[in-house]
Write a protein that holds these residues in place. Structure first.
Motif, short mmCIF file in Angstrom:
data_model
loop_
_atom_site.label_atom_id
_atom_site.label_comp_id
_atom_site.label_asym_id
_atom_site.label_seq_id
_atom_site.Cartn_x
_atom_site.Cartn_y
_atom_site.Cartn_z
N CYS A 36 0.67 -1.05 0.79
CA CYS A 36 -0.38 0.11 0.29
C CYS A 36 0.81 0.88 0.32
CB CYS A 36 -0.96 -0.50 1.03
SG CYS A 36 -2.40 -1.70 0.98
N VAL A 74 -5.12 4.39 1.25
CA VAL A 74 -5.17 2.22 1.71
C VAL A 74 -4.33 2.31 1.88
CG1 VAL A 74 -5.61 0.57 0.22
CG2 VAL A 74 -6.01 2.21 -0.74
N CYS A 124 -2.51 -1.43 4.45
CA CYS A 124 -2.19 -2.14 4.48
C CYS A 124 -1.28 -2.95 6.26
CB CYS A 124 -0.89 -2.67 3.36
SG CYS A 124 -1.71 -2.84 1.98
N MET A 179 -5.64 -5.63 3.57
CA MET A 179 -6.52 -4.26 3.07
C MET A 179 -7.58 -3.85 3.32
SD MET A 179 -4.07 -4.78 -0.04
CE MET A 179 -5.59 -6.09 -1.30
#
Length: 258
Positions: free
Chosen positions: A112, A118, A120, A138
């Motif tokens: 990410c 986003v 991760c 994610m």
């Protein structure tokens, strides 16, 4: 040919660089012939030269010879039109900091990183198709909803072996074995992509461990894209510069609001 036509042809040519996206990561200089063919069309060919942080692609597009040179060291790109001896130039803004060298693909690299919105999280190690992989969970927030997915990265190769998307789409890579193509030892992989309410899509890739890229890809319908006649070795500097006698084309001004 109008400047808009030059830009359109350049954009089409840009998609060809996808096959070399990881070439510079390997740090191996080489040249190769590019071949793309399908069951209902004549093969199209071109040449590729990968230098030290530089790539040159030679192709014929819409009946015209076109050369694209990308120099990451100088952060500049040229599109050459040899038949008319002119070129387009694109460069990074003044004062922009030069990018760091691309890292070697690794399962421990956050997938990410650099993606806005986003996140991760490393969620441990698992096996995918018999291969050790690091699982990354994610999460992304969209219209007030939190969506989740996951990605599994191969420990040995640093390749995405599997992913699950919030919309139910998934992909999984499965290594089928090793083969020899054009005298080079490669790994054959099958990629299965599943989209909800559709038949699975299967493609095949032949991965070259030395070059760290796929040198052959087979798509549904009989379409094939590959690199032939690969020659390892340092590439001449003059391949990555605009030849003398070429005229620079001025880019069209950007309209307000575009």
């Amino acid at each position: 040919m109008k400047i808009q036509q030059y830009m359109r042809v350049a954009a089409i040519l840009g998609s060809v660089l996808a096959i070399t996206a990881q070439a510079e990561i390997a740090g191996v200089q080489f040249s190769a012939e590019m071949v793309s063919r399908g069951p209902d069309a004549s093969p199209s060919t071109g040449k590729m030269y990968v230098g030290d942080g530089r790539i040159r692609i030679e192709m014929t597009q819409e009946g015209r010879e076109i050369v694209r040179i990308n120099d990451q060291n100088r952060r500049i790109e040229w599109i050459l039109f040899p038949d008319q001896k002119n070129y387009l130039e694109r460069s990074a803004p003044e004062g922009d900091v030069a990018p760091a060298p691309l890292p070697t693909p690794s399962a421990e690299t956050n997938p990410c990183e650099g993606l806005q919105g986003v996140n991760c999280r490393r969620a441990g190690e698992e096996e995918v198709a018999g291969r050790a992989a690091v699982k990354w969970e994610m999460t992304v927030t969209h219209e007030g909803k939190t969506l989740t997915g996951a990605q599994w990265i191969d420990v040995q190769r640093g390749l995405p072996l599997k992913y699950l998307m919030p919309n139910g789409q998934s992909m999984e890579l499965h290594m089928l074995g090793t083969e020899t193509i054009d005298g080079r030892g490669v790994e054959k992989w099958e990629m299965t992509t599943v989209i909800p309410n559709q038949q699975p899509i299967r493609t095949f890739q032949w991965y070259d461990p030395e070059l760290k890229l796929s040198v052959r890809e087979e798509f549904p319908g009989g379409h094939v894209r590959e690199l032939d006649k690969i020659q390892i070795g340092a590439q001449p500097d003059d391949l990555f510069n605009v030849p003398a006698g070429y005229t620079r084309l001025e880019m069209p001004p950007v309209e307000p609001g575009q």
